[in-house]
Design a protein around this motif. Structure first.
Motif, short mmCIF file in Angstrom:
data_model
loop_
_atom_site.label_atom_id
_atom_site.label_comp_id
_atom_site.label_asym_id
_atom_site.label_seq_id
_atom_site.Cartn_x
_atom_site.Cartn_y
_atom_site.Cartn_z
N GLY A 1 0.84 -1.19 0.00
CA GLY A 1 0.00 0.00 0.00
C GLY A 1 0.87 1.24 0.00
O GLY A 1 2.08 1.18 0.24
N GLU A 2 0.26 2.37 -0.28
CA GLU A 2 0.99 3.63 -0.30
C GLU A 2 1.45 4.02 1.09
O GLU A 2 0.94 3.51 2.10
CB GLU A 2 0.10 4.73 -0.89
N SER A 3 2.40 4.93 1.18
CA SER A 3 2.85 5.45 2.46
C SER A 3 1.67 6.07 3.21
O SER A 3 0.85 6.78 2.62
CB SER A 3 3.94 6.51 2.26
N GLY A 4 1.57 5.78 4.50
CA GLY A 4 0.49 6.32 5.30
C GLY A 4 -0.76 5.46 5.31
O GLY A 4 -1.78 5.85 5.88
N SER A 5 -0.68 4.26 4.72
CA SER A 5 -1.87 3.39 4.68
C SER A 5 -2.07 2.60 5.96
O SER A 5 -3.11 1.95 6.13
CB SER A 5 -1.79 2.44 3.48
N GLY A 6 -1.09 2.63 6.87
CA GLY A 6 -1.23 1.94 8.15
C GLY A 6 -0.46 0.64 8.26
O GLY A 6 -0.59 -0.09 9.25
N LYS A 7 0.38 0.33 7.26
CA LYS A 7 1.10 -0.95 7.24
C LYS A 7 2.02 -1.10 8.46
O LYS A 7 2.00 -2.13 9.14
CB LYS A 7 1.92 -1.08 5.95
N THR A 8 2.83 -0.09 8.72
CA THR A 8 3.78 -0.17 9.82
C THR A 8 3.06 -0.24 11.17
O THR A 8 3.46 -1.00 12.05
CB THR A 8 4.73 1.05 9.80
N THR A 9 2.00 0.53 11.32
CA THR A 9 1.24 0.50 12.57
C THR A 9 0.68 -0.89 12.82
O THR A 9 0.75 -1.41 13.95
CB THR A 9 0.10 1.53 12.53
N LEU A 10 0.15 -1.52 11.78
CA LEU A 10 -0.39 -2.88 11.94
C LEU A 10 0.73 -3.85 12.31
O LEU A 10 0.54 -4.73 13.16
CB LEU A 10 -1.07 -3.33 10.65
N GLY A 11 1.89 -3.68 11.69
CA GLY A 11 3.03 -4.54 12.02
C GLY A 11 3.44 -4.41 13.47
O GLY A 11 3.74 -5.40 14.14
N LYS A 12 3.46 -3.19 13.98
CA LYS A 12 3.84 -2.97 15.37
C LYS A 12 2.80 -3.51 16.33
O LYS A 12 3.12 -3.96 17.44
CB LYS A 12 4.07 -1.47 15.61
N ILE A 13 1.54 -3.48 15.93
CA ILE A 13 0.48 -4.07 16.77
C ILE A 13 0.68 -5.58 16.86
O ILE A 13 0.59 -6.17 17.94
CB ILE A 13 -0.91 -3.72 16.20
N ILE A 14 0.98 -6.22 15.72
CA ILE A 14 1.22 -7.66 15.72
C ILE A 14 2.44 -8.02 16.56
O ILE A 14 2.45 -9.02 17.28
CB ILE A 14 1.38 -8.17 14.28
N ALA A 15 3.48 -7.18 16.49
CA ALA A 15 4.69 -7.43 17.26
C ALA A 15 4.53 -7.08 18.74
O ALA A 15 5.44 -7.34 19.53
CB ALA A 15 5.86 -6.63 16.67
N GLY A 16 3.40 -6.51 19.11
CA GLY A 16 3.16 -6.16 20.50
C GLY A 16 3.84 -4.89 20.96
O GLY A 16 3.95 -4.63 22.16
N LEU A 17 4.29 -4.05 20.00
CA LEU A 17 4.98 -2.82 20.35
C LEU A 17 4.02 -1.68 20.68
O LEU A 17 4.38 -0.77 21.42
CB LEU A 17 5.92 -2.39 19.21
N ILE A 18 2.82 -1.71 20.10
CA ILE A 18 1.79 -0.74 20.45
C ILE A 18 0.47 -1.47 20.63
O ILE A 18 0.26 -2.54 20.05
CB ILE A 18 1.65 0.39 19.40
N GLU A 19 -0.40 -0.90 21.44
CA GLU A 19 -1.69 -1.52 21.71
C GLU A 19 -2.78 -0.93 20.81
O GLU A 19 -2.76 0.27 20.53
CB GLU A 19 -2.07 -1.33 23.17
N PRO A 20 -3.72 -1.75 20.38
CA PRO A 20 -4.83 -1.23 19.58
C PRO A 20 -5.79 -0.41 20.43
O PRO A 20 -5.88 -0.62 21.64
CB PRO A 20 -5.50 -2.49 19.04
N THR A 21 -6.50 0.50 19.80
CA THR A 21 -7.53 1.27 20.50
C THR A 21 -8.74 0.39 20.78
O THR A 21 -9.34 0.45 21.86
CB THR A 21 -7.96 2.48 19.65
N GLU A 22 -9.11 -0.44 19.81
CA GLU A 22 -10.21 -1.38 19.95
C GLU A 22 -9.82 -2.70 19.32
O GLU A 22 -8.89 -2.79 18.54
CB GLU A 22 -11.49 -0.84 19.27
N GLY A 23 -10.57 -3.76 19.66
CA GLY A 23 -10.31 -5.07 19.10
C GLY A 23 -9.41 -5.89 20.01
O GLY A 23 -8.95 -5.42 21.05
#
Length: 332
Positions: free
Chosen positions: A42-64
């Motif tokens: 996806g293009e830059s800013g599509s959320g790819k890195t954020t999703l990767g960090k959520i899977i790696a446990g580096l950041i917590e999701p707001t919901e889900g």
């Protein structure tokens, strides 16, 4: 360590920016095992890195919720948390920022070995570090073990970062655009190193990239997810999506990929979008987020309703109301 099954259920990640909500990840559900490979494009800013960090446990999701082997991440404690941290490692995009400049290669790689008691003593740790450097093609390893990041090239730094991810024998690696900041001449070499590591160590990958050609090169036998403004708009087997794209955004991305034959590239049809502007995440349009740019959008439908990711064929999912988008866009 037992087989790792990763589940994301209705994951959302929002940030507040003054009085606005920035929707970085918007309702994503995925499930895959540690021996699988998923490429996210996806293009830059599509959320790819954020999703990767959520899977790696580096950041917590707001919901889900995130589950590892059926257990909620939020409920894991002590030894279980430590094991998950060890099982999922991350290779960051920027090799200049991801390594501590005051720590030598030996210090960087030996620390996790000692922390997780994977090395009996200093001599054992050094032996293991030398082996890891050979695995990532930094040879002879004796020439690199006591160097500092500023003494290495960008490609060498990224290889050290890959070696660091391997120190704790992970089951799954999140690789966040691992070759986007290295010279074009060594991109293929690093990709080949990662493919060999995947085979030899039987490790799964989430491979994040904006380049569909790289996604196919690395994960042609895996799955592909196409992200746009925080949502997955197409998902399925990599080769199937590339050969038979169904979402207008995926079709547009593929039309921009150059072919090996320059004659074919020159004759390739270019997709004319209605707009080149990507919607702001704090001001997403009503309906399908791609409709302001989509050349085949249906007025009164696409600009009013948000399509869900639904099955469109065997192991192929798409979030689009226009089922014959490819024929309309490419004239097939």
């Amino acid at each position: 360590m037992e087989e790792l099954v990763i589940e994301l259920n209705n994951i959302k990640k929002f940030y507040r920016k003054r009085n606005r909500v920035v929707k970085v990840i918007n309702d994503i559900s995925l499930k895959f095992k540690d021996d699988e490979i998923l490429c996210l494009v996806g293009e830059s800013g599509s959320g790819k890195t954020t999703l990767g960090k959520i899977i790696a446990g580096l950041i917590e999701p707001t919901e889900g919720e995130i589950r590892y082997n059926g257990k909620l991440l939020s409920q894991l404690k002590g030894k279980e948390t430590k094991e998950i941290r060890r099982a999922i490692q991350m290779i960051h995009q920027d090799p200049f920022a991801s390594l501590n400049p005051v720590r030598s290669v030996y210090q960087t790689l030996s620390t996790p070995l000692i922390y997780y008691k994977l090395a009996k003593d200093e001599n054992d740790a050094k032996k293991r570090v030398l082996e890891l450097l050979e695995v990532v093609d930094l040879t002879p390893p004796e020439d690199f073990i006591y160097k500092y990041p500023h003494q290495l090239s960008g490609g060498q730094r990224q290889r050290v970062a890959i070696a660091r991810a391997l120190t704790v024998n992970p089951k799954f690696i999140v690789a966040d655009e691992p070759v986007s900041m290295v010279d074009a001449s060594i991109k293929a070499s690093i990709i080949n190193t990662l493919k060999r590591i995947r085979r030899e160590f039987k490790v799964g990958f989430l491979f994040i990239t904006h380049d569909l050609a790289l996604a196919r090169l690395f994960g042609g036998d895996g799955k592909l997810g196409v992200m746009y403004t925080g949502r997955i708009v197409e998902y399925g087997l990599t080769d199937d999506i590339i050969e038979n794209p169904k979402h207008p955004y995926t079709i547009t991305l593929l039309s921009a990929v150059p072919e090996p034959d320059p004659v074919v590239t020159r004759s390739k049809k270019r997709i004319k979008l209605r707009s080149d502007d990507i919607p702001r995440l704090d001001n997403l349009p009503e309906g399908c987020h791609f409709h302001p740019r989509c050349p085949v959008f249906v007025e009164g439908k696409c600009d009013k309703e948000l399509p869900k990711l639904e099955a469109d064929g065997l192991n192929h999912y798409v979030a689009c109301f226009t089922k014959d988008a490819r024929e309309k866009m490419l004239g097939e």
